[in-house]
Design a protein around this motif. Structure first.
Motif, mmCIF file in Angstrom:
data_model
loop_
_atom_site.group_PDB
_atom_site.id
_atom_site.type_symbol
_atom_site.label_atom_id
_atom_site.label_comp_id
_atom_site.label_asym_id
_atom_site.label_seq_id
_atom_site.Cartn_x
_atom_site.Cartn_y
_atom_site.Cartn_z
ATOM 1 N N VAL A 32 -46.555 -41.863 23.396
ATOM 2 C CA VAL A 32 -46.379 -40.408 23.471
ATOM 3 C C VAL A 32 -46.277 -39.815 22.066
ATOM 4 N N ASN A 41 -48.843 -30.696 21.903
ATOM 5 C CA ASN A 41 -48.726 -30.618 23.354
ATOM 6 C C ASN A 41 -50.081 -30.665 24.062
ATOM 7 N N ILE A 44 -51.218 -34.257 25.363
ATOM 8 C CA ILE A 44 -50.460 -34.969 26.391
ATOM 9 C C ILE A 44 -51.211 -34.844 27.720
ATOM 10 N N MET A 48 -48.579 -36.878 32.637
ATOM 11 C CA MET A 48 -47.234 -36.948 32.043
ATOM 12 C C MET A 48 -46.458 -35.644 32.240
ATOM 13 N N LYS A 49 -47.059 -34.700 32.940
ATOM 14 C CA LYS A 49 -46.446 -33.428 33.313
ATOM 15 C C LYS A 49 -45.858 -32.642 32.125
ATOM 16 N N PRO A 50 -46.647 -32.390 31.087
ATOM 17 C CA PRO A 50 -46.120 -31.604 29.967
ATOM 18 C C PRO A 50 -45.908 -30.144 30.389
ATOM 19 N N HIS A 51 -44.788 -29.581 30.006
ATOM 20 C CA HIS A 51 -44.529 -28.170 30.309
ATOM 21 C C HIS A 51 -43.457 -27.620 29.392
ATOM 22 N N TRP A 61 -40.890 -28.127 24.558
ATOM 23 C CA TRP A 61 -41.758 -28.792 25.518
ATOM 24 C C TRP A 61 -41.090 -30.059 26.014
ATOM 25 N N GLU A 62 -41.504 -30.504 27.220
ATOM 26 C CA GLU A 62 -40.989 -31.746 27.788
ATOM 27 C C GLU A 62 -42.103 -32.445 28.531
ATOM 28 N N CYS A 63 -42.092 -33.775 28.515
ATOM 29 C CA CYS A 63 -43.017 -34.546 29.335
ATOM 30 C C CYS A 63 -42.360 -35.849 29.749
ATOM 31 N N HIS A 64 -42.964 -36.498 30.738
ATOM 32 C CA HIS A 64 -42.460 -37.772 31.254
ATOM 33 C C HIS A 64 -43.107 -38.919 30.489
ATOM 34 N N LEU A 70 -37.691 -38.899 29.761
ATOM 35 C CA LEU A 70 -38.291 -37.653 29.287
ATOM 36 C C LEU A 70 -38.157 -37.549 27.778
#
Length: 95
Positions: A32, A41, A44, A48-51, A61-64, A70
């Motif tokens: 990552v 961002n 990604i 990985m569900k970036p949001h 921002w956050e992602c899995h 996270l």
């Protein structure tokens, strides 16, 4: 597209220590971070569900990295392209 410079926060450095002991987690984290260096961002993958976040982490921002691991980061484009690593942990640790 230029590369981003990674700037880890003190809290991120503390958080990450427990995850670097296991190879699966370590490899996923470095993957990552490499993606963030390459394109922020936008690099990604959707899987990985970036949001963007709201609330206490508004503007970040956050992602899995893994299903319950996270990573939270901020990024700037001007004056320099930087990715600021804020936190890493499970849902319950971060929220």
């Amino acid at each position: 597209m230029g590369k981003y410079v990674v700037v880890p926060s003190g809290r991120f450095r503390k958080d990450i220590k427990k995850y670097l002991k296991k190879q699966r987690e370590r490899d996923a984290i470095y993957e990552v971070i490499d993606l963030l260096v390459d394109g922020g961002n936008s690099s990604i993958p959707v899987s990985m569900k970036p949001h963007k976040l709201s609330g206490n982490y508004a503007g970040y921002w956050e992602c899995h990295v893994l299903p319950d691991l996270l990573i939270i980061w901020g990024q700037t484009e001007q004056p320099d392209k930087e990715v600021y690593l804020v936190r890493i942990g499970s849902h319950s640790e971060l929220f």
